[in-house]
Design a protein around this motif. Sequence first.
Motif, mmCIF file in Angstrom:
data_model
loop_
_atom_site.group_PDB
_atom_site.id
_atom_site.type_symbol
_atom_site.label_atom_id
_atom_site.label_comp_id
_atom_site.label_asym_id
_atom_site.label_seq_id
_atom_site.Cartn_x
_atom_site.Cartn_y
_atom_site.Cartn_z
ATOM 1 N N SER A 1 -9.357 29.702 39.872
ATOM 2 C CA SER A 1 -9.582 28.622 40.842
ATOM 3 C C SER A 1 -10.406 29.062 42.053
ATOM 4 O O SER A 1 -10.995 28.229 42.733
ATOM 5 C CB SER A 1 -8.237 28.075 41.301
ATOM 6 N N SER A 2 -10.415 30.337 42.361
ATOM 7 C CA SER A 2 -11.237 30.968 43.420
ATOM 8 C C SER A 2 -10.767 30.721 44.849
ATOM 9 O O SER A 2 -11.352 31.237 45.796
ATOM 10 C CB SER A 2 -12.721 30.576 43.291
ATOM 11 N N VAL A 3 -9.714 29.921 45.023
ATOM 12 C CA VAL A 3 -9.205 29.661 46.380
ATOM 13 C C VAL A 3 -7.968 30.513 46.637
ATOM 14 O O VAL A 3 -7.368 31.052 45.707
ATOM 15 C CB VAL A 3 -8.897 28.160 46.600
ATOM 16 N N GLY A 4 -7.573 30.629 47.896
ATOM 17 C CA GLY A 4 -6.447 31.506 48.199
ATOM 18 C C GLY A 4 -5.570 30.988 49.323
ATOM 19 O O GLY A 4 -5.913 30.028 50.006
ATOM 20 N N PRO B 1 -14.702 24.216 44.371
ATOM 21 C CA PRO B 1 -13.812 24.652 45.447
ATOM 22 C C PRO B 1 -14.494 25.768 46.260
ATOM 23 O O PRO B 1 -15.331 26.496 45.707
ATOM 24 C CB PRO B 1 -12.584 25.195 44.702
ATOM 25 N N GLN B 2 -14.150 25.892 47.558
ATOM 26 C CA GLN B 2 -14.795 26.900 48.412
ATOM 27 C C GLN B 2 -14.267 28.286 48.056
ATOM 28 O O GLN B 2 -13.215 28.704 48.534
ATOM 29 C CB GLN B 2 -14.557 26.582 49.889
ATOM 30 N N SER B 3 -15.014 28.996 47.222
ATOM 31 C CA SER B 3 -14.551 30.279 46.695
ATOM 32 C C SER B 3 -14.411 31.358 47.769
ATOM 33 O O SER B 3 -15.248 31.485 48.664
ATOM 34 C CB SER B 3 -15.544 30.761 45.637
ATOM 35 N N LEU B 4 -13.343 32.151 47.639
ATOM 36 C CA LEU B 4 -13.151 33.332 48.487
ATOM 37 C C LEU B 4 -13.324 34.597 47.649
ATOM 38 O O LEU B 4 -12.901 35.677 48.032
ATOM 39 C CB LEU B 4 -11.739 33.323 49.079
ATOM 40 N N THR B 5 -13.937 34.450 46.477
ATOM 41 C CA THR B 5 -14.008 35.542 45.497
ATOM 42 C C THR B 5 -15.461 35.879 45.147
ATOM 43 O O THR B 5 -16.382 35.402 45.820
ATOM 44 C CB THR B 5 -13.294 35.107 44.211
ATOM 45 N N ASN B 6 -15.669 36.651 44.083
ATOM 46 C CA ASN B 6 -17.042 36.923 43.625
ATOM 47 C C ASN B 6 -17.390 36.056 42.418
ATOM 48 O O ASN B 6 -18.168 36.457 41.563
ATOM 49 C CB ASN B 6 -17.222 38.410 43.295
ATOM 50 N N PHE B 7 -16.774 34.863 42.343
ATOM 51 C CA PHE B 7 -17.142 33.926 41.286
ATOM 52 C C PHE B 7 -16.949 32.506 41.813
ATOM 53 O O PHE B 7 -16.311 32.312 42.857
ATOM 54 C CB PHE B 7 -16.282 34.151 40.033
ATOM 55 N N VAL B 8 -17.541 31.552 41.119
ATOM 56 C CA VAL B 8 -17.285 30.149 41.474
ATOM 57 C C VAL B 8 -16.757 29.423 40.242
ATOM 58 O O VAL B 8 -17.036 29.791 39.103
ATOM 59 C CB VAL B 8 -18.542 29.417 42.019
ATOM 60 N N PHE B 9 -15.985 28.402 40.520
ATOM 61 C CA PHE B 9 -15.298 27.619 39.502
ATOM 62 C C PHE B 9 -15.845 26.212 39.707
ATOM 63 O O PHE B 9 -15.665 25.640 40.790
ATOM 64 C CB PHE B 9 -13.808 27.714 39.816
ATOM 65 N N CYS B 10 -16.574 25.658 38.721
ATOM 66 C CA CYS B 10 -17.251 24.402 39.006
ATOM 67 C C CYS B 10 -17.299 23.457 37.813
ATOM 68 O O CYS B 10 -17.198 23.878 36.661
ATOM 69 C CB CYS B 10 -18.678 24.687 39.492
ATOM 70 N N LYS B 11 -17.439 22.190 38.128
ATOM 71 C CA LYS B 11 -17.629 21.184 37.076
ATOM 72 C C LYS B 11 -18.414 20.017 37.652
ATOM 73 O O LYS B 11 -18.568 19.879 38.856
ATOM 74 C CB LYS B 11 -16.287 20.712 36.520
ATOM 75 N N LYS B 12 -18.887 19.182 36.745
ATOM 76 C CA LYS B 12 -19.658 18.019 37.128
ATOM 77 C C LYS B 12 -19.093 16.827 36.367
ATOM 78 O O LYS B 12 -18.541 17.011 35.263
ATOM 79 C CB LYS B 12 -21.113 18.251 36.694
ATOM 80 N N GLU B 13 -19.218 15.661 36.934
ATOM 81 C CA GLU B 13 -18.771 14.429 36.268
ATOM 82 C C GLU B 13 -19.277 14.410 34.825
ATOM 83 O O GLU B 13 -20.460 14.679 34.584
ATOM 84 C CB GLU B 13 -19.360 13.246 37.054
#
Length: 380
Positions: A189-192, A321-333
């Motif tokens: 999820s990349s959030v914390g 989501p605003q990532s706090l990591t070295n990856f992003v978690f994303c999707k589009k409609e």
Amino acid sequence: MLISERMEGLNPYVPGEQPKDRTYIKLNANENPYAPSPKVKAALVDFINNKSDKLGLYPDPDSNELHAAIAEMLNKCGGVLCRANVDGTEVTPSEKDKIPFTVTPDMIYTGNGSDEVLSFVFYAFFSSNKKFVMPEHTYSFYPVYAGFYNIPYDAVPLKSDWTLDTEKMLELANKNKSGIIFANPNAPSSVGLTRDEVRKMLLKAPKDEIFIVDEAYVDFGGESCIPLIQEFDNLVIVRTFSKSLCGAGMRLGYIVSNPKLIEIVTTVKNSVNHFPIDALNQIAGKACCEDTAYYVKTSRDVAEVRDDFINFLRSKGYYVPQSLTNFVFCKKEDMDGDAVYKKIKENGILVRHFSTKGIEDFIRITIGTKEQMEELKKYM
Ligand SMILES: *Cc1c(COP(=O)(O)O)cnc(C)c1O
């Protein structure tokens, strides 16, 4: 029958693919795009040239120099590299990350990657009649250990903003007298949670049960819970050299906790393999910690490229989501995660798609160099 009954039930972890058929830009395993510090190479070359006889002897069973170097690195940076201050080679923690005590070598345990470290932690603190609570979507190795050691657990769904449902986790932990484990920041999820939020959890969690925070990604912008170790006797923090310390190939992970819990995990470890990580890894790990300034810079670069990439994705209509990591978690409609993953792969870039229910619409993209992300942008 050839194999044991427990063997039949094993369900091993499936890592991000490591294909050999062509050269891909690898953005699928949260590895760091930067090489380890040049000091790591220099230390290894010096060892090979001048001390290679030592390979004929068992390594220091207590990894003393390495543990001292890790403790020193944490004291210097406060446990969050990307926010630390650098002046030449001097590193000092940001105001927010200062640890209110000195981390000492007896508060450190090291193992063959944090995966191995976690397996000993699971063995030490959970069992078939001692369950644990974790978030539904988190590091997918935790349920693998649960299967390996036959440990029951409760998996609590994340909230709609992908943060942990701490209330529900605490409710179950108190009801069943369970320990708790989660990654902070969480994956995928990349959030914390902030340190204050974790502290509030610790205050309400069972005092006699273990509380494990996996800080694999914290150096890229999270808040470390190391400052809470003196306040909570049941807190174990697991960290790794694989992400922010550019050392996935080294296989080096560690625990920061109070000396009593470190001793317990060491007892488990010495019952399986009574020698520590090998001599070369001890040398490489120590050299790594001695160049904290280098890793502050690489962590900062990754965080900067990440924030730029998040802006790009959002401008293209992605939910990120605003990532706090070295990856992003994303999707589009209306996006089909698997189809996007395949299209990107055809173009020579690997990202990660999970078929797990609830996150199958998403893809997880590791942050590479600026150049690698520019290439990826063409296909997003
Ligand atoms: C990558 C990762 C690990 C494993 O790290 P290694 O030290 O390479 O075994 C552990 N936990 C989380 C959450 C991770 O993302």
